[in-house]
Design an enzyme around this catalytic site. Structure first.
Site, mmCIF file in Angstrom:
data_model
loop_
_atom_site.group_PDB
_atom_site.id
_atom_site.type_symbol
_atom_site.label_atom_id
_atom_site.label_comp_id
_atom_site.label_asym_id
_atom_site.label_seq_id
_atom_site.Cartn_x
_atom_site.Cartn_y
_atom_site.Cartn_z
ATOM 1 N N GLU A 179 0.841 -1.200 0.000
ATOM 2 C CA GLU A 179 0.000 0.000 0.000
ATOM 3 C C GLU A 179 0.878 1.252 0.000
ATOM 4 O O GLU A 179 2.049 1.219 0.349
ATOM 5 C CB GLU A 179 -0.926 0.020 1.223
ATOM 6 C CG GLU A 179 -0.327 -0.457 2.528
ATOM 7 C CD GLU A 179 0.852 0.349 3.031
ATOM 8 O OE1 GLU A 179 0.798 1.602 2.919
ATOM 9 O OE2 GLU A 179 1.813 -0.232 3.543
ATOM 10 N N GLU A 322 4.572 -0.526 1.666
ATOM 11 C CA GLU A 322 4.736 -0.666 0.211
ATOM 12 C C GLU A 322 4.731 -2.118 -0.252
ATOM 13 O O GLU A 322 4.822 -2.375 -1.444
ATOM 14 C CB GLU A 322 6.033 0.006 -0.274
ATOM 15 C CG GLU A 322 6.145 1.477 0.027
ATOM 16 C CD GLU A 322 7.474 2.075 -0.417
ATOM 17 O OE1 GLU A 322 8.269 1.360 -1.076
ATOM 18 O OE2 GLU A 322 7.707 3.253 -0.125
#
Length: 357
Positions: A179, A322
């Site tokens: 994300e 991430e």
């Protein structure tokens, strides 16, 4: 009256089946014949066995790997709960397309293809934004009003499911979740606090470097919002819509998609784990298709893994997000699978088979 997207989601979740126990048993039996000390690869043996159950076969490969990075902005940022502004979300999302983010380099080394998805950023980014995946231009400030409608939340979850279906059809054999979204440790802490019925302080950390005063403000905002909006822990969609984020919803959909399309999906850190927890509360059988990676430094990280009955493969004190932790575990899975598939058996090397004592 339930809206169209929510009804569609409920219907899809009814199709989820348990992981295949027969395939798990076959994989476990194969491990017993491999010419090495029994159970000596520990969690890697368990992972290879569990993946067999997810895929419904004891003979499989993990050659094609993908990382879905859900990018979204959160209206609660305007309450001073972060160190940086919302503009950073789009900057980092653009970096994903330029091999200029940490996870890009890690994924390249691990042989993982990256797919950044704009599911709700306040600004469009070429190469990341596609209208068929974007739900809205950010969420609302949940200190003032619900972050989104139930329909938007359901649509975002369905988008995550759709992406898993597409990647499965493209031949991907395992997926990781990631994300990018300034403010998403705030939304995740709110969701986790409600679903686990834990005090806000117990699951809320500094995120990307808040000061002590900043952390106090972050906790105060979450506590006030939860008291005002009263998200119902027995209604996961209500929790997601009121205090969640579109990136959480997309990742939750990816976990549910893994269960629907029989593909393992790897949990990343705290935010990804919050999405996994939500998915399991929505569809308990989806837990059988998830793999952990690491345990986040965020205070709620271990609490979520404990609630999901999962133990991390890595304890590196990572908190980057991430999808970095999920990518980091991929080479370990490759190693375990290589031994499982390629190593000679006791019979082949003419050594008496070890026995369980």
């Amino acid at each position: 009256m339930k809206e169209k997207q929510e009804i569609q989601l409920i219907r899809m979740l009814k199709k989820i089946l348990p992981a295949d126990e027969a395939s798990r048993e076959l994989a476990a039996k194969r491990w017993m014949t491999v010419g090495k000390p029994l159970f000596s690869l520990g969690k890697l043996e368990q992972a290879v066995t569990d993946i067999a159950g997810m895929k419904g076969t004891a003979k499989y490969t993990l050659e094609k790997k993908g990382l879905l990075i859900f990018c979204a902005d959160n209206g609660v940022v305007q309450e001073g709960v972060t160190q940086t502004g919302q503009e950073v979300t789009a900057v980092v999302a653009e970096n994903f397309t330029k091999r200029a983010a940490s996870v890009c380099l890690m994924a390249e080394r691990a042989g993982v293809d990256i797919f950044p998805v704009d599911i709700g950023m306040i600004r469009d980014v070429p190469g990341v934004t596609r209208p068929e995946y974007k739900i809205s231009y950010g969420t609302k400030d949940f200190l003032v009003e619900p972050a989104m409608t139930r329909e938007e939340a359901a649509q975002a979850v369905l988008t995550g499911i759709r992406l898993v279906k597409e990647k499965t059809e493209e031949g991907y054999e395992i997926l990781a979740t990631g994300e990018m979204g300034i403010g998403n440790t705030t939304t995740s802490s709110a969701v986790v606090s409600v679903l686990l019925k834990e005090p806000v302080e117990a699951v809320t950390g500094k995120g990307a470097g808040l000061s002590g005063a900043g952390l106090d403000r972050k906790r105060e905002v979450i506590r006030t919002a939860v008291e005002r909006l009263r998200p119902d822990p027995k209604d996961p969609l209500d929790v997601l819509a009121k205090v969640g984020g579109l990136d959480i919803a997309g990742m939750a959909g990816a976990f549910l998609g893994g269960a629907l399309y029989h593909i393992p999906v790897v949990i990343d850190g705290f935010i990804s784990a919050a999405a996994a927890l939500w998915a399991v509360r929505m569809a308990p059988l989806s837990a059988g298709y998830m793999l952990p990676s690491h345990v986040s430094k965020e205070p709620g990280g271990k609490k979520i893994l404990d609630a999901l009955h999962l133990e991390p493969f890595l304890t590196c004190d990572m908190c980057l997000g991430e999808g970095s932790g999920a990518v980091a575990v991929m080479p370990l899975l490759d190693m375990g699978l290589s031994v499982y598939r390629e190593m000679s058996t006791f019979e082949e090397i003419k050594v008496e088979q070890y026995k369980v004592l």
